[in-house]
Write an enzyme that holds these catalytic residues in place. Structure first.
Site, PDB file in Angstrom:
ATOM      1  N   GLY A  15       0.830  -1.198   0.000  1.00 16.15           N
ATOM      2  CA  GLY A  15       0.000   0.000   0.000  1.00 16.15           C
ATOM      3  C   GLY A  15       0.864   1.248   0.000  1.00 16.15           C
ATOM      4  O   GLY A  15       2.021   1.206   0.434  1.00 16.15           O
ATOM      5  N   GLN A  31       3.195   9.970   1.135  1.00 13.52           N
ATOM      6  CA  GLN A  31       4.477   9.266   1.145  1.00 13.52           C
ATOM      7  C   GLN A  31       5.338   9.582  -0.076  1.00 13.52           C
ATOM      8  O   GLN A  31       6.527   9.283  -0.096  1.00 13.52           O
ATOM      9  CB  GLN A  31       4.256   7.744   1.223  1.00 13.52           C
ATOM     10  CG  GLN A  31       3.645   7.307   2.547  1.00 13.52           C
ATOM     11  CD  GLN A  31       3.498   5.805   2.599  1.00 13.52           C
ATOM     12  OE1 GLN A  31       2.524   5.249   2.121  1.00 13.52           O
ATOM     13  NE2 GLN A  31       4.494   5.129   3.155  1.00 13.52           N
ATOM     14  N   CYS A  39       6.236   0.095   7.489  1.00 17.48           N
ATOM     15  CA  CYS A  39       5.838   1.179   6.601  1.00 17.48           C
ATOM     16  C   CYS A  39       7.029   1.618   5.757  1.00 17.48           C
ATOM     17  O   CYS A  39       8.136   1.735   6.276  1.00 17.48           O
ATOM     18  CB  CYS A  39       5.338   2.339   7.460  1.00 17.48           C
ATOM     19  SG  CYS A  39       4.872   3.798   6.525  1.00 17.48           S
ATOM     20  N   LEU A  40       6.798   1.862   4.476  1.00 12.12           N
ATOM     21  CA  LEU A  40       7.884   2.287   3.585  1.00 12.12           C
ATOM     22  C   LEU A  40       8.500   3.610   4.028  1.00 12.12           C
ATOM     23  O   LEU A  40       9.647   3.903   3.707  1.00 12.12           O
ATOM     24  CB  LEU A  40       7.373   2.423   2.147  1.00 12.12           C
ATOM     25  CG  LEU A  40       6.923   1.121   1.461  1.00 12.12           C
ATOM     26  CD1 LEU A  40       6.283   1.427   0.113  1.00 12.12           C
ATOM     27  CD2 LEU A  40       8.083   0.157   1.305  1.00 12.12           C
ATOM     28  N   HIS A  79      -4.211   1.445   7.538  1.00 11.20           N
ATOM     29  CA  HIS A  79      -2.843   1.981   7.587  1.00 11.20           C
ATOM     30  C   HIS A  79      -2.695   3.154   6.607  1.00 11.20           C
ATOM     31  O   HIS A  79      -2.156   4.205   6.959  1.00 11.20           O
ATOM     32  CB  HIS A  79      -1.861   0.849   7.239  1.00 11.20           C
ATOM     33  CG  HIS A  79      -0.417   1.258   7.227  1.00 11.20           C
ATOM     34  ND1 HIS A  79       0.511   0.734   8.095  1.00 11.20           N
ATOM     35  CD2 HIS A  79       0.262   2.136   6.437  1.00 11.20           C
ATOM     36  CE1 HIS A  79       1.700   1.289   7.851  1.00 11.20           C
ATOM     37  NE2 HIS A  79       1.583   2.132   6.845  1.00 11.20           N
ATOM     38  N   GLU A  80      -3.205   2.974   5.388  1.00  8.29           N
ATOM     39  CA  GLU A  80      -3.049   4.023   4.367  1.00  8.29           C
ATOM     40  C   GLU A  80      -3.937   5.238   4.665  1.00  8.29           C
ATOM     41  O   GLU A  80      -3.519   6.375   4.452  1.00  8.29           O
ATOM     42  CB  GLU A  80      -3.332   3.475   2.963  1.00  8.29           C
ATOM     43  CG  GLU A  80      -2.453   2.299   2.526  1.00  8.29           C
ATOM     44  CD  GLU A  80      -0.966   2.510   2.768  1.00  8.29           C
ATOM     45  OE1 GLU A  80      -0.492   3.664   2.741  1.00  8.29           O
ATOM     46  OE2 GLU A  80      -0.271   1.509   3.009  1.00  8.29           O
ATOM     47  N   HIS A 107      -2.342   7.547   7.015  1.00  6.78           N
ATOM     48  CA  HIS A 107      -1.372   8.459   6.380  1.00  6.78           C
ATOM     49  C   HIS A 107      -2.058   9.747   5.911  1.00  6.78           C
ATOM     50  O   HIS A 107      -1.468  10.825   5.976  1.00  6.78           O
ATOM     51  CB  HIS A 107      -0.714   7.800   5.160  1.00  6.78           C
ATOM     52  CG  HIS A 107       0.466   6.926   5.496  1.00  6.78           C
ATOM     53  ND1 HIS A 107       1.600   7.396   6.112  1.00  6.78           N
ATOM     54  CD2 HIS A 107       0.697   5.610   5.275  1.00  6.78           C
ATOM     55  CE1 HIS A 107       2.467   6.401   6.269  1.00  6.78           C
ATOM     56  NE2 HIS A 107       1.940   5.306   5.765  1.00  6.78           N
TER      57      HIS A 107
HETATM   58 NI    NI Z   1       2.814   3.405   5.758  1.00 12.23          NI
END
Ligand code: NI
Length: 167
Positions: free
Chosen positions: A46, A51, A93-94, A135-136, A139
């Protein structure tokens, strides 16, 4: 399609509340393509627009992951319609290299938003898909995993990140 640079903590854009997408312009359509590519190429399931440095309410995801790439999804201006049950998940998380923590999520959710064509879609999700969505969407509200972690864990990660910056 291009792989975009991923903004990592503590980039200010990750802590901002993102703005709704007013119209799916050609630029947004291109951003969507690039975000899907970036998500796969970064081994993610995701990705949220903040991000990649864009403070707008847009997410991409694929619960089948970068190997299978079977069900890429785009959700614009997502809103929760229903949230129920509790499920604990271990997430990474990236935007938070090397970090992971346990998070309490809803077990089942229903989310409404627009797809990349601007059509209204409603998704009822459980399991991994429900976790990725939550999660997304976090963000988009300026929330990352460090906000879910214990104070100690966050402090430790903060000093790790500071050290990386110095090196
Ligand atoms: Ni994330």
């Amino acid at each position: 399609m291009a792989k975009l640079p991923i903004f990592t903590y503590p980039a200010p854009v990750l802590a901002q509340k993102a703005q709704p997408v007013a119209e799916i312009t050609p630029e947004i359509a291109m951003l969507i393509e690039d975000m899907i590519e970036t998500m796969y190429e970064s081994d993610g399931v995701g990705l949220a627009a903040p991000q990649v440095g864009k403070s707008i309410r847009l997410i991409t995801l694929d619960e089948t992951g970068p190997k299978e790439r079977k069900s890429p999804m785009v959700l614009i201006n997502p809103e929760y319609l229903e949230q129920s049950g509790v499920k604990e998940s271990e997430e990474s998380c990236l935007s938070l290299p090397t970090f992971s923590c346990k998070v309490k999520r809803f077990e089942t959710i229903t989310v409404k938003g627009l797809d990349q064509k601007g059509e209204v879609i409603e998704i009822k999700a459980e399991g991994l898909l429900a976790i990725i969505l939550q999660h997304e969407i976090d963000h988009l509200d300026g929330k990352t995993l460090v906000d879910h972690a214990s104070r100690l864990k966050r402090t430790m990660y903060d000093s790790k990140v500071k050290k990386w910056k110095k090196d």
